[in-house]
Design an enzyme around this catalytic site. Structure first.
Site, PDB file in Angstrom:
ATOM      1  N   ASP A 548       0.914  -1.278   0.073  1.00  0.00           N
ATOM      2  CA  ASP A 548      -0.131  -0.291   0.078  1.00  0.00           C
ATOM      3  C   ASP A 548       0.847   1.221   0.020  1.00  0.00           C
ATOM      4  O   ASP A 548       1.933   1.080   0.379  1.00  0.00           O
ATOM      5  CB  ASP A 548      -0.989   0.019   1.248  1.00  0.00           C
ATOM      6  CG  ASP A 548      -0.086  -0.149   2.606  1.00  0.00           C
ATOM      7  OD1 ASP A 548       0.675  -1.142   2.736  1.00  0.00           O
ATOM      8  OD2 ASP A 548      -0.125   0.825   3.452  1.00  0.00           O
ATOM      9  N   GLU A 549       0.314   2.426  -0.352  1.00  0.00           N
ATOM     10  CA  GLU A 549       0.866   3.553  -0.332  1.00  0.00           C
ATOM     11  C   GLU A 549       2.153   3.991  -0.891  1.00  0.00           C
ATOM     12  O   GLU A 549       2.780   4.638  -0.150  1.00  0.00           O
ATOM     13  CB  GLU A 549       0.505   4.208   1.070  1.00  0.00           C
ATOM     14  CG  GLU A 549      -1.060   4.089   1.538  1.00  0.00           C
ATOM     15  CD  GLU A 549      -1.372   4.676   2.916  1.00  0.00           C
ATOM     16  OE1 GLU A 549      -2.108   5.479   3.232  1.00  0.00           O
ATOM     17  OE2 GLU A 549      -0.448   4.401   3.758  1.00  0.00           O
TER      18      GLU A 549
END
Length: 835
Positions: A548-549
């Site tokens: 993620d991210e």
């Protein structure tokens, strides 16, 4: 998983001071000449013992009060204005010079209004405030106010964590004694009302009916036959059984399972007294088709005996846990009845973030006990992130020696720098699971029919690993062993990308997926953890990649170029900002060779590479947060037999569509909806309730209980969005096929295990209810059906309220006393007035 906007990193803002009696000779971290150790220690102790810091927030929507939020570069031109109030509580003067104060802030500090104090961002949420020598002197009892501007807003006391610390060259840093607390109300003196208190947060029709049902005091007899979680069907018999103790006659269960059940019986006070014989057998042919699945069982309770017919050992185990749920703590009467039951989903999970703040093994074992009691079956351990590495890996001792500890070492050769209010001395944030700890934990969970899913987050959220491997690189290179030094190096040394991660780290927040060391590292870690599972007798079947991210937040939609004219966006030098790895020569080579289409695709490329290592270690399923796989065509792109997606969109930002798309692509989809399933969000809108709130200002047990996971659009008729506003969802396409759902306990605001347990219990029981049981008020999914709070009225809200009342009364009267017997810290009230 915390969201894209940086509404997530909690913040302490702190201040500055020093002791006048030795100031003339003293200089701080960035000053010369150096002080002698005796004077440095005396100065550190004088300042840390006598300076008191208070924080006052004067305005949140500061742009409306004349603050130039856009010019200061605030995301969406949103900023807050406040004051750091420094007070000398000692008996001698405190004067500026010779020291630096380090403060934590998850809101980006944009400016301070004091020209004699230098503000410098160190990394993550750590800032340095260094006053010029002679800039001020605080007499005993005197105060100095330092105005500041920070990005976004401050709505909760927990937005301002503790433990600012003073550092003087030549001395051990020390936390300000009067800010060394986990009670933020001791130093936050002003906090304006936020949207939590706005008129928009009105009770919905479902909540009004809930309050009416809660007001009816049910007698114990009205919920005596109501297990937690609820069962598929039940038929009451004649009379009841008096159960003060149990004798387990379950030859199909192994020694570990029997020991786990006997331990549960002892916790509940059922180990003594006249024992009721509990017999059971695995007899799948004896069960009707709808419960003849893994975990299915029939439980028959009569006046003098209990019998269980189960599909498998899991069903036998769950049948006993249902019996235990019906028995009051310490023993008592249980209605005679026959229950037929089976799980709703194969994945009924709980995620615990050990990386941001470590959780002790005893706390994890207690969590496993409660998960087991309420039939949750997967414990997802988030073992690494920017702020910590929490599992021993043989051959890579730096990961825990450096990545598992926090201290004030600006070069980070000994530890990671303090974060999240930890202070410089590991008061929170330090620790890790040794190899033997982890093996024992996996074995303990397996005996309770819980599978441990390890997550090593990569390529983003990897700073603890990157910093640790850089320290390893420097040590081995200095010893002349260049090959070994580079074997697990996670950076491209020529990468000059200028980035800022969601947690405000630079490019060291991301391991570089283009360097050979990254793949070597992933292979090594996966192989070692898989070996631990084999040693525990519970082979690893799911590996969580994270993913993620991987982004630069300053390239988000809320920013514009320095010469931009939009008053609603922050102005920054966009030309100086890069996406992760944009200036990495090794990644540029992959682009030139056509191996990737863009740097945006690098996380998914790395996920494919890691999936091969996962498969090579005999692990059938690789999981990832949804954004880690966004450039893939589907599970066929990966080497493992199955690919699981942990979906963390909020409903009001499109989770229904995300779940449908993930399901259509063939991923095994697990709901981790922040607005319902993030247990690090506050229970209520009260500002004293800790937690992040970017997805929900209030997630009480009723909200978790009200989730209809198989018909996500339905939820738009029951609850508002995070700001109390109605939103609508129209069912589009085929119904999602879900693997299950899980709660999340992210660790940023949970510095202690006590705080962790308060946030998890009793919401864990509402999570278990929905993961195990489909309620009759959950409507079937129908394409084209539209739902919106205040406009549609399709859901039987009275049935929801009645179901909740039965659940709440059973939990409060039977289950909370059992939780107390386990030693867990529990938020005791579940009523609307207190939950």
């Amino acid at each position: 998983m915390n969201f894209v906007v940086a509404l997530r990193r909690a913040c302490t803002l702190t201040a500055i001071a020093a002791a006048s009696c030795i100031l003339a000779a003293c200089h701080g971290d960035n000053d010369t000449p150096q002080v002698d150790n005796t004077s440095a220690h005396a100065l550190t102790q004088t300042v840390s013992q006598n300076l008191k810091l208070s924080i006052a927030i004067d305005a949140n929507k500061a742009a409306a009060n004349g603050v130039a939020c856009a010019s200061l570069g605030a995301d969406w031109a949103s900023c807050a204005r406040g004051r750091l109030i420094l007070e000398n509580n000692g008996t001698q003067n405190l004067a500026a010079g010779g020291w630096t104060l380090y403060v934590h802030s998850i809101r980006r500090l944009l400016s301070i209004d004091n020209a004699s104090i230098a503000l410098r961002h160190i990394t993550g949420d750590l800032y340095a405030l260094t006053p010029a020598k002679g800039a001020f002197t605080l007499a005993p009892g005197a105060r100095l106010e330092v105005p500041f501007v920070a990005e976004y807003w401050f709505y909760r006391f927990s937005d301002m964590p503790p433990r600012a610390y003073v550092s003087v060259d030549g001395a051990t840093p020390a936390v300000l004694a009067q800010n060394d607390t986990d009670d933020e109300t001791r130093y936050v003196t002003a906090l304006p009302p936020g949207p939590d208190d706005a008129a928009a947060f009105k009770a919905t029709p479902a909540q009004v009916l809930r309050a009416r049902e809660e007001a009816q005091a049910l007698s114990p007899a009205q919920f005596a036959a109501r297990p937690i979680p609820a069962v598929l069907r039940e038929q009451t018999g004649d009379g009841d059984a008096q159960i003060q103790g149990v004798e387990l006659a379950l030859p199909a269960l192994g020694a570990g399972e029997l020991a786990a059940l006997e331990a549960r019986a002892a916790t509940l006070g059922l180990a003594g007294g006249t024992a009721m014989r509990v017999s059971g057998q695995v007899a799948p042919a004896a069960l009707p088709a709808d419960i003849a699945i893994s975990g299915g069982y029939r439980l028959t309770i009569s006046r003098d005996a209990v019998n269980i017919d189960a599909y498998d050992a899991a069903g036998l185990y769950y049948g006993v846990q249902t019996l235990f749920s019906l028995i009051p703590a310490g023993g008592g009467r249980v209605p005679a009845m026959t229950i037929e039951d089976a799980p709703r989903y194969p994945h009924r999970g709980m995620m615990v973030d050990l990386a941001r703040n470590f959780r002790q093994p005893a706390t994890l074992r207690r969590l496993i006990d409660q998960m087991s009691a309420y039939k949750l079956n997967r414990l997802h351990l988030h073992l690494s992130d920017d702020e910590g590495w929490r599992i021993e890996i043989p051959g890579l001792p730096e990961l825990t020696a450096i990545g598992g500890q926090r201290c004030h070492d600006l070069e980070e050769n000994r530890c990671l720098l303090p974060q999240l209010g930890s202070g410089p001395d590991n008061q929170s944030g330090g620790g890790y699971l040794s190899r033997s700890d982890y093996v024992a934990l996996v074995r303990y969970a397996a005996a309770r029919h819980i599978e441990v899913i390890p997550e090593i987050d990569m390529p983003a959220h990897a700073r603890a690993a990157v910093v640790s491997m850089e320290a390893r690189y420097r040590k081995l290179r200095a010893a002349g062993n260049e090959d070994a030094a580079n074997a697990y190096r996670l950076l491209d040394p020529q990468d000059t990308s200028n980035t800022l991660s969601v947690q405000f780290y630079d490019r060291r927040s991301y391991l570089n997926p283009c360097v050979p060391g990254a793949r070597n590292f992933a292979n090594k870690v996966i192989a070692e953890i898989a070996a631990m599972h084999r040693e525990a007798g519970a082979p690893l079947t799911v590996w969580h990649f994270g993913g993620d991210e991987a982004k630069n937040i300053l390239l988000g939609a809320g920013f514009q170029a320095s010469d931009g004219t939009d008053p609603g966006k922050g102005r920054i030098n966009l030309a100086s900002q890069d996406q992760p790895w944009a200036r990495s020569p090794q990644c540029a080579a992959l682009l030139r060779q056509g191996k990737i289409a863009s740097t945006d695709a690098l996380p998914t490329m790395f996920a494919r590479n890691v999936s091969q290592a996962v498969n090579d270690n005999g692990i059938a399923t690789m999981a990832a947060w949804q954004d880690g796989l966004k450039h893939a065509n589907g599970p066929q792109d990966f080497a493992t037999r199955n690919v699981m997606v942990t979906l963390w969109d909020t409903l009001f930002w499109g989770a229904a569509d995300s779940a449908r798309k993930s399901s259509e692509q063939g991923y095994r989809t697990v709901l981790a909806l922040p607005d319902y399933l993030y247990l690090d969000f506050p229970y209520t809108t009260a500002q004293q309730e800790r937690g992040y709130y970017w997805g929900s200002h209030a997630t009480d047990s009723f909200k978790v209980f009200s989730l209809a996971p198989d018909n996500l659009p339905q939820n738009a008729e029951i609850m508002a969005d995070r700001d109390g506003q109605p939103f609508e969802i129209t069912a589009s396409g085929a119904a999602s096929r879900l693997e299950g759902m899980q709660g999340q306990a992210w660790g940023e605001v949970m510095r202690t295990d006590t705080q962790f347990e308060y946030m998890v219990y009793p919401r864990l029981l509402a999570l278990a209810e929905r993961a195990w049981h489909r309620a009759d008020w959950e409507r079937p999914y129908r394409e084209g059906e539209r739902y919106k709070l205040g406009e549609t009225d399709k859901v039987d809200k009275a049935a929801l309220a009645r179901d909740w009342a039965g659940f709440m009364n059973a939990v409060q009267s039977r289950e909370l006393p059992k939780l107390a017997r386990s030693g867990a810290v529990v938020r005791s009230s579940m009523r609307l007035s207190g939950d």
